[in-house]
Design a protein around this motif. Structure first.
Motif, PDB file in Angstrom:
ATOM      1  N   TYR A   1      57.291  -3.182  70.289  1.00 41.29           N
ATOM      2  CA  TYR A   1      58.080  -4.137  69.499  1.00 41.29           C
ATOM      3  C   TYR A   1      58.014  -3.806  68.019  1.00 41.29           C
ATOM      4  CZ  TYR A   1      58.782  -7.134  73.530  1.00 41.29           C
ATOM      5  OH  TYR A   1      59.184  -7.619  74.733  1.00 41.29           O
ATOM      6  N   MET A   2      56.834  -3.322  67.605  1.00 40.86           N
ATOM      7  CA  MET A   2      56.630  -2.998  66.196  1.00 40.86           C
ATOM      8  C   MET A   2      57.407  -1.762  65.777  1.00 40.86           C
ATOM      9  SD  MET A   2      52.691  -3.008  65.175  1.00 40.86           S
ATOM     10  CE  MET A   2      51.667  -4.201  65.972  1.00 40.86           C
ATOM     11  N   LEU A   3      57.633  -0.880  66.723  1.00 36.85           N
ATOM     12  CA  LEU A   3      58.095   0.475  66.427  1.00 36.85           C
ATOM     13  C   LEU A   3      59.295   0.565  65.470  1.00 36.85           C
ATOM     14  CD1 LEU A   3      57.167   3.312  67.161  1.00 36.85           C
ATOM     15  CD2 LEU A   3      58.867   3.329  68.973  1.00 36.85           C
ATOM     16  N   PRO A   4      60.399  -0.173  65.746  1.00 38.83           N
ATOM     17  CA  PRO A   4      61.545  -0.018  64.836  1.00 38.83           C
ATOM     18  C   PRO A   4      61.190  -0.370  63.392  1.00 38.83           C
ATOM     19  CG  PRO A   4      62.086  -1.539  66.630  1.00 38.83           C
ATOM     20  CD  PRO A   4      60.683  -1.090  66.838  1.00 38.83           C
ATOM     21  N   TYR A   5      60.399  -1.427  63.216  1.00 39.43           N
ATOM     22  CA  TYR A   5      60.044  -1.866  61.869  1.00 39.43           C
ATOM     23  C   TYR A   5      59.122  -0.852  61.206  1.00 39.43           C
ATOM     24  CZ  TYR A   5      61.693  -6.014  64.257  1.00 39.43           C
ATOM     25  OH  TYR A   5      62.440  -6.877  65.000  1.00 39.43           O
ATOM     26  N   LEU A   6      58.174  -0.346  62.010  1.00 41.20           N
ATOM     27  CA  LEU A   6      57.226   0.641  61.496  1.00 41.20           C
ATOM     28  C   LEU A   6      57.959   1.920  61.089  1.00 41.20           C
ATOM     29  CD1 LEU A   6      54.199   0.398  61.215  1.00 41.20           C
ATOM     30  CD2 LEU A   6      53.930   1.600  63.379  1.00 41.20           C
ATOM     31  N   LEU A   7      58.885   2.345  61.936  1.00 38.55           N
ATOM     32  CA  LEU A   7      59.634   3.562  61.632  1.00 38.55           C
ATOM     33  C   LEU A   7      60.470   3.393  60.370  1.00 38.55           C
ATOM     34  CD1 LEU A   7      60.940   4.992  65.020  1.00 38.55           C
ATOM     35  CD2 LEU A   7      59.409   6.066  63.381  1.00 38.55           C
ATOM     36  N   THR A   8      61.093   2.209  60.231  1.00 37.11           N
ATOM     37  CA  THR A   8      61.881   1.943  59.037  1.00 37.11           C
ATOM     38  C   THR A   8      61.021   2.126  57.801  1.00 37.11           C
ATOM     39  OG1 THR A   8      63.090   0.295  60.295  1.00 37.11           O
ATOM     40  CG2 THR A   8      63.392   0.264  57.927  1.00 37.11           C
ATOM     41  N   LEU A   9      59.824   1.560  57.876  1.00 37.69           N
ATOM     42  CA  LEU A   9      58.899   1.620  56.747  1.00 37.69           C
ATOM     43  C   LEU A   9      58.510   3.064  56.438  1.00 37.69           C
ATOM     44  CD1 LEU A   9      57.717  -0.658  55.116  1.00 37.69           C
ATOM     45  CD2 LEU A   9      55.694  -0.598  56.555  1.00 37.69           C
ATOM     46  N   ILE A  10      58.178   3.793  57.494  1.00 30.19           N
ATOM     47  CA  ILE A  10      57.729   5.177  57.308  1.00 30.19           C
ATOM     48  C   ILE A  10      58.856   6.032  56.737  1.00 30.19           C
ATOM     49  CG2 ILE A  10      56.995   7.264  58.538  1.00 30.19           C
ATOM     50  CD1 ILE A  10      55.493   5.344  60.474  1.00 30.19           C
ATOM     51  N   VAL A  11      60.048   5.823  57.300  1.00 28.42           N
ATOM     52  CA  VAL A  11      61.195   6.606  56.854  1.00 28.42           C
ATOM     53  C   VAL A  11      61.479   6.352  55.375  1.00 28.42           C
ATOM     54  CG1 VAL A  11      63.701   6.558  56.979  1.00 28.42           C
ATOM     55  CG2 VAL A  11      62.360   7.021  59.020  1.00 28.42           C
ATOM     56  N   LEU A  12      61.369   5.087  54.968  1.00 27.26           N
ATOM     57  CA  LEU A  12      61.639   4.771  53.572  1.00 27.26           C
ATOM     58  C   LEU A  12      60.548   5.333  52.662  1.00 27.26           C
ATOM     59  CD1 LEU A  12      62.963   1.122  53.768  1.00 27.26           C
ATOM     60  CD2 LEU A  12      64.256   3.162  53.200  1.00 27.26           C
ATOM     61  N   ALA A  13      59.314   5.357  53.183  1.00 21.42           N
ATOM     62  CA  ALA A  13      58.199   5.841  52.366  1.00 21.42           C
ATOM     63  C   ALA A  13      58.228   7.359  52.257  1.00 21.42           C
ATOM     64  CB  ALA A  13      56.876   5.370  52.951  1.00 21.42           C
ATOM     65  N   ALA A  14      58.564   8.020  53.365  1.00 24.20           N
ATOM     66  CA  ALA A  14      58.689   9.481  53.316  1.00 24.20           C
ATOM     67  C   ALA A  14      59.917   9.810  52.471  1.00 24.20           C
ATOM     68  CB  ALA A  14      58.842  10.037  54.714  1.00 24.20           C
ATOM     69  N   ALA A  15      59.973  10.988  51.959  1.00 25.70           N
ATOM     70  CA  ALA A  15      61.043  11.331  51.022  1.00 25.70           C
ATOM     71  C   ALA A  15      62.413  11.020  51.588  1.00 25.70           C
ATOM     72  CB  ALA A  15      60.958  12.803  50.694  1.00 25.70           C
ATOM     73  N   VAL A  16      63.212  10.357  50.795  1.00 25.57           N
ATOM     74  CA  VAL A  16      64.553  10.025  51.220  1.00 25.57           C
ATOM     75  C   VAL A  16      65.521  11.097  50.741  1.00 25.57           C
ATOM     76  CG1 VAL A  16      66.394   8.306  50.971  1.00 25.57           C
ATOM     77  CG2 VAL A  16      64.078   7.573  51.352  1.00 25.57           C
ATOM     78  N   GLY A  17      65.062  11.976  49.902  1.00 30.24           N
ATOM     79  CA  GLY A  17      65.931  13.051  49.420  1.00 30.24           C
ATOM     80  C   GLY A  17      66.664  12.657  48.158  1.00 30.24           C
ATOM     81  N   ARG A  18      67.479  13.560  47.694  1.00 30.34           N
ATOM     82  CA  ARG A  18      68.142  13.282  46.440  1.00 30.34           C
ATOM     83  C   ARG A  18      69.430  12.517  46.647  1.00 30.34           C
ATOM     84  NH1 ARG A  18      65.592  14.962  42.602  1.00 30.34           N
ATOM     85  NH2 ARG A  18      66.685  15.287  40.681  1.00 30.34           N
ATOM     86  N   SER A  19      69.288  11.252  46.908  1.00 29.74           N
ATOM     87  CA  SER A  19      70.486  10.439  47.012  1.00 29.74           C
ATOM     88  C   SER A  19      70.550   9.578  45.768  1.00 29.74           C
ATOM     89  CB  SER A  19      70.431   9.556  48.248  1.00 29.74           C
ATOM     90  OG  SER A  19      69.384   8.638  48.121  1.00 29.74           O
ATOM     91  N   ARG A  20      71.683   8.975  45.556  1.00 28.28           N
ATOM     92  CA  ARG A  20      71.822   8.194  44.343  1.00 28.28           C
ATOM     93  C   ARG A  20      72.483   6.867  44.677  1.00 28.28           C
ATOM     94  NH1 ARG A  20      74.259   7.442  39.654  1.00 28.28           N
ATOM     95  NH2 ARG A  20      76.274   7.742  40.639  1.00 28.28           N
ATOM     96  N   ALA A  21      71.881   5.796  44.236  1.00 25.82           N
ATOM     97  CA  ALA A  21      72.491   4.490  44.468  1.00 25.82           C
ATOM     98  C   ALA A  21      73.706   4.355  43.566  1.00 25.82           C
ATOM     99  CB  ALA A  21      71.485   3.388  44.157  1.00 25.82           C
ATOM    100  N   PRO A  22      74.714   3.561  43.993  1.00 24.23           N
ATOM    101  CA  PRO A  22      75.847   3.312  43.103  1.00 24.23           C
ATOM    102  C   PRO A  22      75.354   2.841  41.740  1.00 24.23           C
ATOM    103  CG  PRO A  22      76.288   2.403  45.264  1.00 24.23           C
ATOM    104  CD  PRO A  22      74.869   2.916  45.289  1.00 24.23           C
TER     105      PRO A  22
END
Lengths: 320, 376
Positions: free
Chosen positions: A287-308
């Protein structure tokens, strides 16, 4: 069950869960591209999930067939969620309120209103009646291919709609004057205003479209997964979709890809019981997995993207 | 070039400043507008709002028991309100008080069930356990923000769900009898219940947490306005860049602020276990005090006294909604709508100013709040 079948099914459930996330992520993307942060996606989704159940239920009671009733549910959902999006737009664009706070309020109000109306319409019950859900449609020919036939070509109509929607959003955003203006308003509202583009108008459109699409996403959950609406029908998916927008670098294809990734994480828990090794892992961790993955993905490098560029900033013409 | 996460965070953080400032008239008008919204919703649903509000406010003072239970309902809101407000003061939006509250409950339950100590050690220790666990839960969010640039709004929502399932797992595995949906009772020695006071209030669940909550309101003031640390916290909240150039460690301040905010929420959770229920349940959704805390903090303008008053209002509304549904048959969710509407009007103070305009002698400049926000 053999490996091919399991993989096929895993692919299939991933697609089911991703569909809703993609709709909502696309909605969030349009709002954020126009410069308005939309934390309220969760609430808009809740409103959609609720209205879909009620719309489909009332349509069925008035004598429509199961499939027609479901489509009535979808339309009701889009309208109801858009009402809340309008509230969001009014507060953040016209009255220049803090977008994060208003988003939180939308989550609060949408859930409150939906549950209030459920009790009001169903004599105090905490849940709507069950409605007839969509059934999966197999594309003739293609669905006979081993693995991907079951995985990709036997899906709910909403999934097919979703694929079309990704293409539409991409096309509108990057290939039409409308899309260019929407992005301009989010990137540099001052310049857009100078050349005669109405910042207010395009931001309203962006936020309202996020209501339409998030409502559609919520409806998808009711009409393909749960069949009813109750207090926990939507539990964090709106926020996961928001994370998908960021992870997907504010691009429709990126956001869709990220949503599929999170859909995969959600679908994994359905397969936890199938294997010897995964039965050892407590259910709660799945049950935790999707939330945990979201967190990890955001913490790991997101790359060079740019917010509007102007994201989160109310537009004030006097400071152009 | 700034990292994208940083830009996004900046975008999200914009305008939080207005909530650290408050004029007292806006909240009052917002409350009135919120109650009117609730009345309209009830009218539309075919209920009589006057009867409903009568039942709601009547319930609060119906009997000594109800007075006691109202205080019981207010207490956790003071804690979560302080939690959200403390983070706000450092420019952080702590939407995760919910998860920190649950972790606070877990910390208190763990120590209360597993240890056997004399009461004068056990009760304080269980309380501290809750505070620390709540603090750590929020500290993770602060750390991710400071070190990895993860926006705290999204990460703390994720932590809410992770915390809920984690607590369910720990209770289910170590703290309960097989097949039970709740943990074992905490030992008598860890309890914060005040027996004689409950007796006096017709067995309302009175506990020492209420007093600790009041102390925390005071502590909130001292920490933020009377210490060097508090000065730094507020400086970072007002302008992180300026604070950075002045030589303050912004990252560390963010983690510290989140830890303290989480500790407040954790305390709230701890007292729900140690003072009210005596056990923690396995549940599919978190109790909602964290989200109410956001409402409390916004209505209270992030000031100690404001938070106390807002907690009293929202706690009262929430407890009274039980009477409303019992006597007037109105769904309790109306109160959610009223609270949501109040915060909506506070956030869009432009609307409130518009409503107030005909009643004021001096003309208010309609845009001063929002200008302030967009300039930052």
């Amino acid at each position: 069950m053999n490996v091919i079948e399991i993989l096929g099914q895993l692919m299939n459930t991933t697609l089911v869960f991703s569909t809703a996330l993609i709709f909502v992520a696309l909605g969030g993307l349009l709002s954020e591209r126009s410069g308005v942060v939309n934390i309220g996606l969760e609430g808009l989704m809740t409103a959609g999930a609720f209205a879909a159940a009620v719309g489909a239920d009332y349509a069925a009671r008035s004598g429509m067939g199961g499939l027609t009733a479901a489509w009535v549910g979808i339309v009701t959902a889009m309208i109801f969620a858009t009402v809340f999006a309008l509230l969001h737009a009014l507060a953040t664009i016209t009255f220049k309120a803090n977008q994060v706070v208003v988003g939180t309020v939308i989550n609060f109000l949408a859930l409150g209103f939906s549950l209030y109306l459920v009790k009001n319409l169903y004599d105090g019950a905490g849940e709507t009646n069950s409605v007839e859900m969509f059934s999966k449609y197999a594309i003739p020919g293609l669905s006979d291919i081993p693995l991907i036939g079951e995985g990709l070509f036997t899906a709910y109509p909403t999934t097919y709609l979703c694929i079309v929607m990704i293409a539409i959003v991409w096309f509108v955003l990057f290939k039409t004057p409308f899309g260019l203006r929407l992005r301009a308003v989010g990137e540099h509202p001052g310049s857009a205003d100078t050349v005669g583009i109405s910042v207010t108008k395009y931001r309203y459109i962006g936020v309202l479209l996020s209501g339409v699409l998030a409502g559609l996403g919520g409806a998808t959950i009711t009409l393909t997964t749960t069949g009813t609406f109750s207090h926990n029908t939507i539990s964090g998916q709106g926020f996961i979709a928001l994370a998908a927008v960021i992870f997907g670098k504010w691009h429709p294809l990126g956001a869709a890809g990220a949503a599929i990734f999170f859909g995969f994480a959600i679908s994994l828990r359905n397969f936890a019981q199938l294997f010897e090794f995964s039965q050892q892992i407590p259910e709660e961790f799945f049950y935790m997995l999707p939330y945990l993955l979201t967190l990890i993905v955001l913490a790991a490098a997101v790359g060079r993207s740019r917010a509007p560029g102007a994201l989160g900033e109310p537009y004030d013409p006097s400071k152009r | 070039m700034e990292s994208p996460e940083k830009q996004y965070n900046k975008a999200l953080g914009k305008g939080i400043k207005i909530f650290t400032k408050s004029s007292s008239l806006v909240p009052i008008v917002a409350i009135i507008l919120g109650l009117i919204t609730g009345a309209l919703v009830m009218l539309a649903g075919g209920y009589n709002p006057l009867v409903a509000y009568g039942a709601l406010f009547g319930k609060l003072i119906e009997s000594p028991y109800d007075i006691g239970e109202t205080i019981r309902a207010i207490t956790p809101l003071i804690f979560t309100g302080l939690s959200v407000a403390f983070a706000f003061r450092t420019g952080l939006f702590n939407i995760g008080a919910e998860g920190q509250f649950v972790m606070g409950m877990l910390g208190a339950t763990l120590i209360g069930v597993k240890l056997d100590l004399p009461w004068f050690i056990h009760a304080p220790l269980a309380m501290v356990g809750g505070a620390v666990l709540g603090g750590i839960w929020a500290g993770i969010v602060g750390y991710l923000k400071a070190k990895r640039g993860v926006n705290e709004v999204i990460s703390s929502i994720m932590m809410n769900w992770i915390g809920l399932y984690f607590a369910n797992y720990v209770i289910g595995t170590w703290l309960s009898e097989k097949g039970q949906q709740k943990s074992n009772e905490v030992h008598e020695s860890a309890s914060w219940s005040i027996g004689w006071l409950s007796e006096m209030m017709d067995h309302a669940r009175m506990h020492g947490g209420t007093i600790v909550a009041l102390i925390c309101v005071f502590l909130f003031y001292i920490l933020l306005w009377k210490t060097k640390q508090g000065y730094e916290l507020r400086a970072v909240g007002l302008n992180p860049d300026a604070a950075h150039y002045a030589g303050m460690n912004v990252g560390r301040t963010v983690v510290k602020s989140m830890f303290i905010a989480g500790a407040f929420a954790g305390l709230g959770g701890a007292f729900e276990v140690l003072g009210v229920f005596g056990y923690q349940t396995i549940s599919s959704a978190s109790p909602g005090y964290g989200f109410d805390g956001i409402a409390v903090s916004l209505l209270g303008g992030n000031t100690p006294v404001g938070i106390l008053l807002a907690a009293i209002l929202f706690g009262g509304l929430t407890y009274g909604s039980g009477g409303m549904s019992f006597e007037a048959d109105v769904p309790t969710e109306v109160v959610r709508i009223v609270i949501g509407a109040i915060i909506f009007f506070i956030a869009s103070h432009g609307i409130v100013r518009m409503v107030m305009k005909p009643f004021s002698f001096r003309r208010n400049k309609p845009t001063d709040g929002s200008k302030e926000a967009s300039r930052t």
